[in-house]
Design a protein around this motif. Structure first.
Motif, PDB file in Angstrom:
ATOM      1  N   LEU A 168       0.832  -1.198   0.000  1.00 52.98           N
ATOM      2  CA  LEU A 168       0.000   0.000   0.000  1.00 52.98           C
ATOM      3  C   LEU A 168       0.865   1.245   0.000  1.00 52.98           C
ATOM      4  CD1 LEU A 168      -2.912  -0.938   2.394  1.00 52.98           C
ATOM      5  CD2 LEU A 168      -3.075  -0.318   0.005  1.00 52.98           C
ATOM      6  N   SER A 169       2.154   1.047  -0.220  1.00 48.14           N
ATOM      7  CA  SER A 169       3.054   2.184  -0.236  1.00 48.14           C
ATOM      8  C   SER A 169       2.788   3.034  -1.471  1.00 48.14           C
ATOM      9  CB  SER A 169       4.490   1.682  -0.239  1.00 48.14           C
ATOM     10  OG  SER A 169       5.335   2.722  -0.655  1.00 48.14           O
ATOM     11  N   PHE A 170       2.538   4.296  -1.224  1.00 49.20           N
ATOM     12  CA  PHE A 170       2.203   5.195  -2.335  1.00 49.20           C
ATOM     13  C   PHE A 170       3.289   5.189  -3.397  1.00 49.20           C
ATOM     14  CE2 PHE A 170       2.539   9.504  -4.149  1.00 49.20           C
ATOM     15  CZ  PHE A 170       1.353   9.524  -4.848  1.00 49.20           C
ATOM     16  N   GLN A 171       4.528   5.252  -2.920  1.00 47.11           N
ATOM     17  CA  GLN A 171       5.637   5.348  -3.872  1.00 47.11           C
ATOM     18  C   GLN A 171       5.716   4.115  -4.758  1.00 47.11           C
ATOM     19  OE1 GLN A 171       8.789   7.894  -2.973  1.00 47.11           O
ATOM     20  NE2 GLN A 171       8.839   7.190  -0.851  1.00 47.11           N
ATOM     21  N   GLU A 172       5.486   2.960  -4.158  1.00 46.50           N
ATOM     22  CA  GLU A 172       5.539   1.750  -4.969  1.00 46.50           C
ATOM     23  C   GLU A 172       4.348   1.680  -5.902  1.00 46.50           C
ATOM     24  OE1 GLU A 172       6.336  -1.966  -2.949  1.00 46.50           O
ATOM     25  OE2 GLU A 172       7.470  -0.865  -1.433  1.00 46.50           O
ATOM     26  N   LEU A 173       3.227   2.149  -5.441  1.00 49.36           N
ATOM     27  CA  LEU A 173       2.020   2.058  -6.262  1.00 49.36           C
ATOM     28  C   LEU A 173       2.126   2.920  -7.502  1.00 49.36           C
ATOM     29  CD1 LEU A 173      -0.811   2.082  -3.585  1.00 49.36           C
ATOM     30  CD2 LEU A 173      -0.163   0.207  -5.086  1.00 49.36           C
ATOM     31  N   VAL A 174       2.764   4.089  -7.368  1.00 44.88           N
ATOM     32  CA  VAL A 174       2.809   4.987  -8.526  1.00 44.88           C
ATOM     33  C   VAL A 174       4.096   4.834  -9.319  1.00 44.88           C
ATOM     34  CG1 VAL A 174       1.308   6.696  -7.493  1.00 44.88           C
ATOM     35  CG2 VAL A 174       3.780   6.858  -7.171  1.00 44.88           C
ATOM     36  N   SER A 175       4.975   3.954  -8.857  1.00 48.93           N
ATOM     37  CA  SER A 175       6.261   3.879  -9.543  1.00 48.93           C
ATOM     38  C   SER A 175       6.136   3.204 -10.897  1.00 48.93           C
ATOM     39  CB  SER A 175       7.269   3.136  -8.671  1.00 48.93           C
ATOM     40  OG  SER A 175       6.809   1.818  -8.481  1.00 48.93           O
ATOM     41  N   GLY A 176       4.969   2.845 -11.293  1.00 48.18           N
ATOM     42  CA  GLY A 176       4.799   2.327 -12.642  1.00 48.18           C
ATOM     43  C   GLY A 176       4.595   0.836 -12.693  1.00 48.18           C
ATOM     44  N   LEU A 188      -5.806  11.400  -7.227  1.00 47.13           N
ATOM     45  CA  LEU A 188      -5.458  11.786  -8.589  1.00 47.13           C
ATOM     46  C   LEU A 188      -4.357  10.928  -9.194  1.00 47.13           C
ATOM     47  CD1 LEU A 188      -6.572  13.846 -10.455  1.00 47.13           C
ATOM     48  CD2 LEU A 188      -4.869  15.472  -9.667  1.00 47.13           C
ATOM     49  N   PRO A 189      -3.195  10.833  -8.565  1.00 47.99           N
ATOM     50  CA  PRO A 189      -2.121  10.051  -9.211  1.00 47.99           C
ATOM     51  C   PRO A 189      -2.410   8.553  -9.250  1.00 47.99           C
ATOM     52  CG  PRO A 189      -1.313  11.140  -7.220  1.00 47.99           C
ATOM     53  CD  PRO A 189      -2.742  11.469  -7.330  1.00 47.99           C
ATOM     54  N   LEU A 190      -3.151   8.071  -8.310  1.00 47.10           N
ATOM     55  CA  LEU A 190      -3.385   6.626  -8.305  1.00 47.10           C
ATOM     56  C   LEU A 190      -4.399   6.225  -9.369  1.00 47.10           C
ATOM     57  CD1 LEU A 190      -3.482   5.640  -4.528  1.00 47.10           C
ATOM     58  CD2 LEU A 190      -1.763   5.024  -6.210  1.00 47.10           C
ATOM     59  N   PHE A 191      -5.429   7.024  -9.505  1.00 53.76           N
ATOM     60  CA  PHE A 191      -6.496   6.631 -10.432  1.00 53.76           C
ATOM     61  C   PHE A 191      -6.770   7.730 -11.442  1.00 53.76           C
ATOM     62  CE2 PHE A 191      -7.590   5.548  -5.994  1.00 53.76           C
ATOM     63  CZ  PHE A 191      -7.188   4.231  -6.007  1.00 53.76           C
ATOM     64  N   PRO A 192      -5.832   8.003 -12.309  1.00 55.38           N
ATOM     65  CA  PRO A 192      -6.072   9.095 -13.262  1.00 55.38           C
ATOM     66  C   PRO A 192      -7.274   8.826 -14.156  1.00 55.38           C
ATOM     67  CG  PRO A 192      -4.089   7.873 -13.820  1.00 55.38           C
ATOM     68  CD  PRO A 192      -4.517   7.402 -12.485  1.00 55.38           C
ATOM     69  N   LEU A 193      -7.469   7.573 -14.519  1.00 49.83           N
ATOM     70  CA  LEU A 193      -8.623   7.276 -15.355  1.00 49.83           C
ATOM     71  C   LEU A 193      -9.922   7.534 -14.602  1.00 49.83           C
ATOM     72  CD1 LEU A 193      -7.718   4.023 -17.269  1.00 49.83           C
ATOM     73  CD2 LEU A 193      -8.163   6.270 -18.208  1.00 49.83           C
ATOM     74  N   GLY A 194      -9.892   7.131 -13.352  1.00 48.51           N
ATOM     75  CA  GLY A 194     -11.065   7.377 -12.525  1.00 48.51           C
ATOM     76  C   GLY A 194     -11.312   8.867 -12.403  1.00 48.51           C
ATOM     77  N   ALA A 195     -10.229   9.606 -12.194  1.00 48.05           N
ATOM     78  CA  ALA A 195     -10.363  11.042 -12.065  1.00 48.05           C
ATOM     79  C   ALA A 195     -10.975  11.629 -13.328  1.00 48.05           C
ATOM     80  CB  ALA A 195      -9.002  11.663 -11.795  1.00 48.05           C
ATOM     81  N   GLN A 196     -10.489  11.160 -14.466  1.00 48.64           N
ATOM     82  CA  GLN A 196     -11.035  11.668 -15.720  1.00 48.64           C
ATOM     83  C   GLN A 196     -12.522  11.386 -15.836  1.00 48.64           C
ATOM     84  OE1 GLN A 196      -8.878  10.348 -19.151  1.00 48.64           O
ATOM     85  NE2 GLN A 196      -7.968  12.384 -19.306  1.00 48.64           N
ATOM     86  N   ALA A 197     -12.886  10.201 -15.402  1.00 51.32           N
ATOM     87  CA  ALA A 197     -14.288   9.832 -15.534  1.00 51.32           C
ATOM     88  C   ALA A 197     -15.168  10.705 -14.657  1.00 51.32           C
ATOM     89  CB  ALA A 197     -14.467   8.353 -15.171  1.00 51.32           C
ATOM     90  N   TRP A 198     -14.679  10.992 -13.466  1.00 47.30           N
ATOM     91  CA  TRP A 198     -15.516  11.740 -12.525  1.00 47.30           C
ATOM     92  C   TRP A 198     -15.326  13.237 -12.627  1.00 47.30           C
ATOM     93  CZ3 TRP A 198     -19.356   9.416 -10.209  1.00 47.30           C
ATOM     94  CH2 TRP A 198     -19.294   8.010 -10.052  1.00 47.30           C
ATOM     95  N   LEU A 199     -14.313  13.626 -13.399  1.00 43.08           N
ATOM     96  CA  LEU A 199     -13.917  15.027 -13.447  1.00 43.08           C
ATOM     97  C   LEU A 199     -15.074  15.983 -13.728  1.00 43.08           C
ATOM     98  CD1 LEU A 199     -10.636  16.294 -14.724  1.00 43.08           C
ATOM     99  CD2 LEU A 199     -12.656  17.332 -15.725  1.00 43.08           C
ATOM    100  N   PRO A 200     -15.888  15.762 -14.768  1.00 36.56           N
ATOM    101  CA  PRO A 200     -16.954  16.722 -15.052  1.00 36.56           C
ATOM    102  C   PRO A 200     -17.850  16.965 -13.854  1.00 36.56           C
ATOM    103  CG  PRO A 200     -16.801  15.076 -16.783  1.00 36.56           C
ATOM    104  CD  PRO A 200     -15.875  14.635 -15.714  1.00 36.56           C
ATOM    105  N   ILE A 201     -18.199  15.880 -13.211  1.00 33.80           N
ATOM    106  CA  ILE A 201     -19.102  16.019 -12.064  1.00 33.80           C
ATOM    107  C   ILE A 201     -18.446  16.849 -10.976  1.00 33.80           C
ATOM    108  CG2 ILE A 201     -20.257  14.734 -10.235  1.00 33.80           C
ATOM    109  CD1 ILE A 201     -20.625  12.492 -12.271  1.00 33.80           C
TER     110      ILE A 201
END
Lengths: 184, 509, 121, 482, 105, 383
Positions: free
Chosen positions: B200-208, B273-286
């Motif tokens: 659940l380490s943020f750094q590991e999760l976003v490291s690609g 935002l960094p973890l779920f960019p696709l999710g963010a995009q989907a919910w962004l308008p709302i």
């Protein structure tokens, strides 16, 4: 002719068991229920005999008729009679409770007939030795646990019905009319 | 000047209030001693946080001062703390506002159960500091929830007449959201790899190394965003906020508005935002629409408030709308603006609540209609209060302006479909104007006009109150006049967050 | 039809006969006996005292303890019988097993004894 | 001899029960009373130590007893719960004239029964163990026999318990009929062969599920719970709300995963639905309670639902088993602690718990008690950093992993709902002032000390749970669905 | 030995007895009668066990063994149960579940 | 299937045999009862220096017969408050098990109703059923005396059932079988079981006295205390079947068991040659015991109810358990010989016989001491 005796006895026992069972449930008076119950137990023992388990049948009579029924009769004696009949779950809706039980029972009874004999035919009776061997060899542990169970039941029941020592009110306790004290 | 360098400073920051709790619990029945312990502890914490700020290397985008220890080996969950440009000021703001709250409270505002109050505050500080430091989602969640119980007690015990209703509402809203986030966190954990390598380490999760599939992202983002949106609060979930603010004691309001709300915005930038960019995009308008609604709605409702504290509370809703807007326009300007707005709002609204509290302590009136003509009696008070009101309405030269301006810039620059950024920017700008209307109107009604007889002999600010307000005043001015050093700190880290999101997005293009 | 069933047929018939016999005797008796019930005759006989209320209910419940102990020891009996028959095959193992079992029950008896539960009144 | 050593903890606890009765009967009630809790506690610690001292593993008693990590874990849990119960109870028992030696002994008997459940490899041992666990608890519920509520609690609990046992044993009979054996392993073989296509299997499965559902108080088989928990003497409630439940789940895990494991694809969905219904039902009714004891009773139903969700997630492997085990452990401590905290109140000599209003201002009247109670409530609400939170965290993981996302969301929403009524208690303790209605407080040093220590332990474990969780993971291996 | 009565018939009788008992528990209100009905259910289980033992030709005595243990359990259960009923009766002279049940909620 | 004699069809033979057995047994019981009641009266009379029945028939032999006719012709009063179901069921409930017990009684090698492999267990079971009838009778009368009597009887019967069975089991340890026929066959010579297990016999005998409501354990019928116990409301033929038939039938059964288990049953001189001779030996032995029962009735005073219960639970049961354990251990330790068991049993019997009076004396002394100190609580009325 003797070949018919087994089915005949089975039928007789079945009618007795189910009749007695229904009597337990439906009898308006608790005494009738108790008697019917003892009768049902006796007939179940008969079933055991019919199935070739004479020892179990004897135990059944010894425990259920000789002991448990007596105990229950003690219970009947020490508690006054209530002529009313209601239900624990279906308060005052006896037909619904009965209907539910009947609805569930029907498919189960039908399923019951899917069982057929699958084993080697053996002589009936003489089941005391195998039974004992099984209990004392394989089930030594539950056997000892069973003794604990009996001890626990004994202690618990004695603690519940033992005559009480005279208990004084704790000094200084305010007398509260709401308090539910002993009422004898 | 050589400032001392403290090893493991972040852990030290977490631990100091806990250590302070021990002597506090010993002397909990002694109000005086309890106050002293709390003051010393929070002051030390403030100093240490400043030292930490001094250690901070400006311009670095990544995390600094990272500490990472295996915590639950069987799950691969780590105790991981670190700091970057986004969180560094929030930590300092936390320690500062906590110190101010404790300082103000110890001046006699809190009259009963002082020791308990101070204990709750120290516990609260652990949670608040921890939230901004945690880099492991699990750890973050623990701190996030840890803020809850003390705040609950602070509102519930030392609050106003309807405190219990308010505090229950606060807790239930927050808890409902955060528990959903917990589900999302667990889902992230499960999706983070094969059993044995999960993290659940943020750094590991976003490291690609980790790819979440789109549907998962949409749902997980929802889980996170709900928790943060409630904390922020975003518009449909804001109803707990006025109640909580109105009923909370002054110190509670300061911290609640100044820091707790920021945890939501921070969570959005840092994790959602960094973890779920696709999710963010989907919910962004709302989210954008809700943000704009929040700005207008908050301002409009503030205008009609009769209760001073409620007015400030609703203005918070509007201001936090800028934060979410800034985050979700998804550009650096907007993001930096959002972070700055968080800091500024923390300073200014904290100060406003402080002054409303001071005023209430003296007059025992909070309804605007009952007040008036205070300016003549309390020149010092009027000056301070005026500055903060002006900062709040976004007067250029004061800090409120910088954040809002950057957010608006970012909004105008963004290319949101189907309606372009300029439209949203324009609507949001109306909010700024409305803010000026209700704040100035309020100031006029409270400060000018005829004063009631009863207020005639009430004293002006006491030295303690000045001491509490002064740092905030300084910050207001400094941030307003010299925002650039702050932006320099924030920008690289923020850009990195956006890059991480972009990089993750790129995987799906 | 093996002896087993025949044996139990005997048992059944004896049982049934017992009931029938009692019924027959009572029927016979009822046929020959006079029937002159009076209220006084049908009243409960309590040595000449006027019976007050039904006798049911409200008895000291500690009588129950004896029934209870009996049940427990009766259950012991159902283990004792197979054990006694098999006892030579089971050897010391079986003895120890049964010894523990009985010891535990005797502990209960000792408890009841010391707690004065074994007193009839 | 190895057979005997393998079940040494059970023997020690059983002997301890006998010893306590012996001391009581020989020395005399009043003189023994002071020492009995300490004897019991020492003995339980000894039992715990004996399990560590002879770490047996494998099959014993000709294969009818299985000692493995699962057994060890449950032994640990049950002994700890018994220990806790024994330590919090004395003052209440003395005050309410509940027979003391009998209480301790009965608790210990029940503990042995529960431990037996955990080491069973066949239906007979399971059944006898379950009954040894339940029957003493019926007694415990009715032990304050001068109190009507206690009478009713005992009666209801007994009737429903006996009823459920009967259903269960009938289900066992059918299982036996299908498999021709009572051993789990052979049942598993037979069931795998027959599959769910066989209606007999369905009948057996339903009966067993209903029976165990009653034992664990799963909605809709929960009706006995509130009255039983509410009416029982508080120390009994504390024990009976946790140990029998843990034992029921030990039975469910053992039987459902090993005996009926081959069918898990079919029963997990039923369990998942039951779980959701149970947690929601318990929580919703708990919301409207004003009597704290009754509220906690309903809340314990809700917790059953959570645990059941973990069972439903059995397909996700060791993490599911570990989650259930960990939750049981956590639930055990925190629920026991919460009920035990009610023992500070003298509610007119009855078994009833204090109402919310009667809790007003507890904080100013008994600070340590109030804080400890709060810690337990926070635990129950699942707020970090407590062991209660971790239990939920560990639980959600396998539930999601098994594909029951909706169930995980249900858990989360329910937890939020539950927080309302838990925190309402805190509100009354901390945020209202005591009024005239407040009942007399009956603090006891032993009770306070035990509660305080346990409260601290829940927090420490909330931060450093790894030892227990690793233990639970280890213990879950034997009950993995194969 | 092949029997003239099919095994299923025994099981069906046991099932019927079981459900009669179950129905009794559901509809009756007197605690002692409920106890009796529970005993009927246990008897039904015993009958099923013994019958199933026959299914497997009595090679395996487990069915009977289980029955023996059910006897033990039933005895213990009844002993404790009646003790509870008596204790309840001592305080309030009724065994009517309806009347004892006064805590609703 | 037993092959019938004279080439009779086996089925027919089985039915015939059954019919004969029933008729014989019932005749035995009825005649036995008539005879025994007469004998008892006469014997008591002699021992009490009276004459006893002498009016009806020679030596009053027909007295009981006349009594029986009177009973049948007597009006059957059922008090209005009685519980009908139970009241009517009770006689059958006590009579049937008694009758059924005769199935396994081994009168002689060819004369056994059915040799059940669990014969002793079967007898035990029937004994247990008898209790039911008595409780029900007491209960059904709805008469305080009857109910108390029923309670007492039940308490007594169930209590003494335990030592009785434990004594039986001790004997089974030595014998290794439950079949009545096999048990008899195991004791062919003059050295019967009584020499090996005297204590078990004595305890069984005592328990049997209580089980059959015989003095000194005939409390249920303690007229001075409880009118006629559970029989108070019974009159006419109901009383006849309940008491006269059943009680004497039960006495016969118990004595038969003692004969079989400890005294070699039908074994006696000449049985090998003429198996039918066994019936003589068996009957003689059994009746000898019955006479002992009567002798005791004439000799011993009645116990008080609490003494009776204490004697069972605090004396007899521990003793029989001890005996059981000792016997079992010795049998295992010396698998080839019964001598150690016999020695131990005799020693225990001696200790019991000497120890019991000693214990009683000590208790008496203690009570006197307490009385002297004035600490004796007021005497409680026995209930």
């Amino acid at each position: 002719m003797l070949q018919l005796i087994e089915p005949f006895m089975f039928g007789l026992l079945t009618v007795s068991i189910l009749g007695a069972g229904l009597a337990v449930v439906l009898a308006p008076r608790i005494t009738t229920s108790a008697l019917a119950m003892a009768f049902a137990f006796l007939n179940v023992a008969g079933m055991f005999v019919l199935l070739g388990a004479e020892t179990v049948a004897a135990f059944q009579v010894l425990i259920y008729v000789g002991a448990i029924t007596v105990l229950i009769l003690y219970g009947v004696m020490f508690t006054p009679q209530q002529p009313r009949a209601y239900g624990l779950f279906f308060q005052g809706q006896t037909p619904w409770g009965a209907l539910l039980a009947a609805l569930v029972a029907l498919p189960v009874v039908i399923v019951a007939f899917t069982f057929v004999d699958a084993g080697v035919a053996l002589e009936p009776g003489n089941d005391l030795r195998p039974l004992g061997t099984s209990v004392f060899r394989d089930f030594a542990f539950p056997f000892e646990v069973a003794s604990l169970l009996l001890l626990a039941a004994m202690i618990g029941a004695i603690a519940l019905v033992r005559r009480e020592r005279e208990i004084e009110e704790p000094p200084g306790a305010p007398h509260d009319p709401q308090r539910r004290g002993p009422r004898r | 000047m050589n400032l001392p360098v403290i090893d493991n400073v972040l852990t030290v920051l977490v631990v100091i209030p806990l250590v302070g709790l021990i002597p506090l619990l010993v002397v909990i029945r002694d109000a005086r001693a309890a106050k002293q312990v709390a003051l010393v502890t929070t002051f030390v914490e403030l100093v240490v946080s400043l030292l930490m700020l001094a250690q901070f290397r400006v311009g670095e985008a990544g995390f600094q001062m990272v500490e990472s220890v295996m915590w639950l080996p069987s799950l691969g969950i780590r105790y991981e703390v670190g700091i970057d440009g986004i969180s560094v000021f929030l930590v300092v703001l936390t320690t500062l506002l906590t110190f101010i709250s404790v300082l103000y409270s110890s001046a006699g505002v809190i009259k009963h159960r002082v020791g308990e109050f101070m204990a709750a505050f120290l516990l609260l500080e652990v949670g608040m500091v921890g939230v901004f430091l945690a880099l492991d989602l699990f750890l973050f969640y623990v701190f996030f929830e840890l803020m809850l119980v003390p705040m609950y007690l602070i509102i519930g015990i030392w609050g106003g007449t309807r405190r219990i209703y308010a505090t229950m509402k606060f807790v239930l809203f927050t808890l409902a959201g955060s528990l959903l986030m917990l589900v999302a966190i667990v889902a992230v954990y499960l999706a983070s790899g094969e059993p044995g390598q999960r993290t659940l380490s943020f750094q590991e999760l976003v490291s690609g190394g980790v790819r979440f599939d789109p549907t998962f992202q949409v749902l997980a983002f929802l889980g996170f965003a709900l928790a943060f949106a409630i904390k922020l609060p975003m518009v449909p979930f804001h109803t707990w906020l006025p109640d909580a603010h109105v009923e909370a004691p002054t110190a509670g309001s300061i911290v609640l508005a100044g820091i707790l709300l920021k945890a939501g915005g921070y969570g959005l930038i840092r994790f959602a935002l960094p973890l779920f960019p696709l999710g963010a995009q989907a919910w962004l308008p709302i989210i954008v629409v809700l943000s704009v609604i929040a700005i207008i709605y908050g301002a409009a409702v503030s205008t009609v408030q009769k209760d001073l504290k409620k007015l400030v509370a609703y203005s918070s809703v509007a201001h936090m709308g800028f934060v979410t807007l800034g985050i979700f326009v998804l550009n650096v300007q907007g993001g930096v603006g959002a972070v700055l707005q968080m800091i500024n709002h923390g300073v200014v609204t904290g100060a406003l609540f402080l002054f409303v509290g001071i005023q209430y302590e003296k007059t025992h009136r909070r309804l605007i209609a009952d007040l008036g003509g205070l300016a003549n009696r309390w020149p010092l008070y009027t000056t301070f209060f005026g500055v903060f009101v002006l900062a709040s309405l976004g007067l250029p030269g004061l800090n409120g302006f910088v954040g809002e301006f950057l957010v608006l810039l970012g909004t105008f620059a963004s290319d949101m479909r189907p309606i372009g950024g300029p439209v949203w920017g324009a609507i949001a700008a109306v909010g700024v104007i409305l803010a000026a209307v209700y704040l100035l109107w309020m100031f006029q009604r409270v400060m000018y006009g005829t004063a009631r007889e009863a207020y005639r002999d009430l004293p002006d600010l006491s030295p303690v109150e000045v001491a509490a307000a002064l740092p905030l005043l300084v910050l207001t001015v400094v941030l307003g006049v010299f925002p650039q050093p702050f932006i320099d700190v924030i920008e690289p880290s923020l850009a990195r967050m956006l890059d991480l999101a972009d990089a993750a997005l790129a995987l799906y293009r | 039809m093996p002896d087993y069933y025949l044996s139990y047929l005997y048992v059944f018939v004896f049982f049934a006969t017992g009931a029938v016999f009692v019924a027959a005797l009572l029927t016979l008796s009822s046929l020959v006996q006079p029937k002159k019930p009076t209220a006084e005759k049908l009243r409960t006989y309590e040595s000449g005292e006027e019976p007050v209320g039904p006798a049911w209910g409200r008895y000291p419940t500690h009588f129950y303890i004896f029934a209870l102990l009996f049940v427990v020891f009766d259950v012991e009996v159902i283990f004792l019988f197979p054990w006694a028959v098999l006892f030579r095959d089971l050897g010391w193992y079986g003895l120890v097993e049964m010894g523990i079992f009985i010891f535990i029950l005797v502990a209960g008896l000792y408890y009841a004894w010391r707690k004065d539960a074994l007193r009839w009144y | 001899m190895t057979d005997v050593l393998a079940v040494l903890p059970e023997i020690v606890v059983a002997a301890l029960a006998a010893l306590i009765l012996g001391i009581d009967a020989t020395v005399g009630e009043e003189r023994a009373a002071r020492w009995l809790p300490w004897v019991a506690a020492a003995g339980l610690v000894g039992a715990l130590a004996s399990g560590v001292y002879y770490p047996a593993s494998g099959l014993f008693f000709r294969g009818f007893v299985e000692v493995d990590a699962f057994t060890a874990f449950f032994r640990f849990v049950f002994i700890v719960l018994a220990l806790f119960t024994v330590l919090v109870a004395p003052s209440y028992l003395t005050r309410q004239h509940v027979p003391r030696a009998e209480f301790y002994a009965t608790v210990l008997f029940s503990t042995v029964g529960a431990m037996t459940v955990a080491l069973s490899t066949d239906l007979i041992t399971l059944f006898v163990g379950l009954e040894l666990m339940s029957i003493p608890v019926y007694v415990l519920a009715g032990l304050q026999r001068r109190d009507e509520y206690s009478n009713e609690a005992g009666l209801k609990y007994f009737l429903l318990g006996a009823f459920s046992s009967a259903i269960l044993v009938y289900g066992f009979a059918w299982l036996f009929g299908i498999a021709g054996s009572t051993e789990y392993s052979r049942i598993a073989e037979a069931v795998a062969q027959e599959g769910l296509g066989s209606p007999a299997v369905i009948v057996a499965l339903s009966l067993v599920t209903v029976g165990l559902g009653f034992k664990a108080a799963v909605v809709p088989f929960h009706q006995w719970t509130p009255d039983a928990y509410d009416g029982a003497p508080t120390p009994s409630t504390a024990f009976m709300s946790v140990a029998p439940k843990a034992a029921a789940f030990a039975a469910i895990l053992r039987l459902m995963s090993t005996g009926l494991g081959p069918l898990h694809v079919d029963w997990v969905l039923v369990f998942a639905i039951l779980a959701a219904v149970t947690m929601t039902g318990g929580n919703v009714v708990a919301l409207v309670q004003t009597n704290v004891k009754r509220m906690l009773a309903y809340s314990s139903i809700a917790h059953t639902g959570y645990i059941l969700a973990g069972v439903a997630a059995i397909a996700s492997g060791a993490s599911a088993g570990a989650a259930v085990l960990f939750y049981l452990f956590a639930y055990g401590i925190m629920n026991l602690g919460a009920f035990a905290s009610l023992m500070y109140f003298d509610t007119g000599g009855t078994t009833r718990g204090a109402t919310l209003d009667e809790l007003n201002g507890l904080w100013s009247r008994h600070a340590v008690g109030a804080v400890a109670f709060t810690v337990f409530l926070v635990n129950l609400a699942g707020i970090p950093p407590t062991v209660g939170f971790l239990a939920k965290f560990f639980l959600i993981q396998p539930v999601l992993d098994a594909g029951f996302a909706w169930l995980a969301v249900a858990i989360a929403l329910n937890a939020a709902l539950a927080a309302f009524y838990y925190l309402r208690v805190v509100v009354h303790m901390f945020m209202y002032d005591a009024d005239a209605k407040a009942p007399r407080l009956l603090p006891s040093r032993l009770l306070t000390a035990s509660l305080a220590v346990t409260a601290v332990v829940t927090i420490v474990l909330g931060v450093l749970p790894d030892a227990i969780y690793a233990f639970a993971l280890d213990a879950a291996v034997p009950v993995l669905v194969r | 030995m092949t029997s003239a009565v099919p095994l299923g018939a025994f099981i069906a009788v046991s099932a019927l007895l079981f459900f009669i008992g179950l129905g009794g528990v559901l509809v009756r209100r007197n605690a002692v009668v409920i106890l009796m009905c529970v005993e009927l259910m246990l008897n039904a289980a015993n009958l099923a066990f013994v019958a199933f033992s026959r299914r497997f030709g009595l090679v395996d005595e487990r069915g009977s063994v289980f029955v023996v243990f059910v006897f033990v359990v039933a005895a213990a259960e009844v002993a404790v149960g009646l003790a509870i009923i008596l204790a309840a009766y001592r305080n309030r002279p009724t065994v009517d579940v309806d009347e004892i049940q006064r805590m609703k909620g | 299937m037993v092959e019938g004699p004279f080439g009779i069809d086996p089925v027919l033979w089985a039915v015939l045999r059954l019919a004969i057995a029933i008729v014989l047994v019932i005749a035995l019981i009825m005649n036995g009862a008539l005879l025994l009641i007469y004998l008892e009266r006469k014997m008591q009379a002699v021992m009490q220096d009276r004459i006893g029945p002498y009016h009806v028939g020679p030596f009053g032999l027909l007295q009981t017969f006349a009594d029986a006719i009177k009973l049948i012709a007597k009006e059957d009063v059922r008090a209005s408050q009685t519980d009908a179901t139970f009241f009517i069921a009770a006689p059958a409930l006590v009579f049937s098990p008694m009758l059924a017990a005769f199935v396994v009684v081994p009168f002689a090698p060819p004369i056994v109703g059915a040799d059940l492999s669990i014969g002793l267990l079967y007898l035990t079971t029937l004994g247990a059923m008898g209790v039911l009838g008595i409780v029900i009778a007491g209960w059904a009368s709805n008469n305080k005396y009857a109910l108390m009597g029923g309670l007492r009887s039940a308490g007594q019967l169930i209590s003494y059932e335990i030592p009785q069975i434990l004594s039986l089991v001790t004997a089974v340890l030595v014998l290794g079988t439950l079949s009545m026929v096999e048990i008899t066959e195991l004791q062919p010579g003059p050295i019967t079981n009584i020499f090996v297990l005297p204590l078990a016999f004595v305890t069984f005998f005592m328990a049997a006295l209580a089980e059959t409501n015989r003095t000194p354990f005939d409390l249920p019928e303690a007229e001075s205390e409880l009118v006629a116990g559970y029989l108070t409301e019974y009159s006419g033929m109901r009383w006849g079947t309940m008491l006269a038939l059943t009680e004497y039938g039960n006495v016969t059964i118990v004595c038969a068991i003692m004969t079989t288990l400890w005294f070699g049953g039908w074994n006696g001189p000449g049985v090998e040659a003429f198996p039918i001779l066994g019936i003589l030996w068996f009957t003689l032995k059994t009746y000898a015991f019955i006479l002992v029962f009567m002798w005791i009735r004439a000799t011993l005073p009645r116990l008080r109810i609490d003494q009776l219960m204490s004697f069972c639970w605090k004396g007899l049961i521990p003793l029989t358990l001890l005996n059981l354990g000792v016997t079992a251990a010795l049998l295992l330790a010396f698998p080839d010989t019964l001598v150690p068991v016999a020695i131990a049993n005799w020693l225990l019997l001696g200790a019991f016989a000497l120890g019991l009076p000693a214990l009683q004396r000590r208790r008496l002394r203690r009570i006197r001491a307490r009385l002297g100190a004035g600490a004796m609580p007021a005497p409680r009325s026995a209930s």
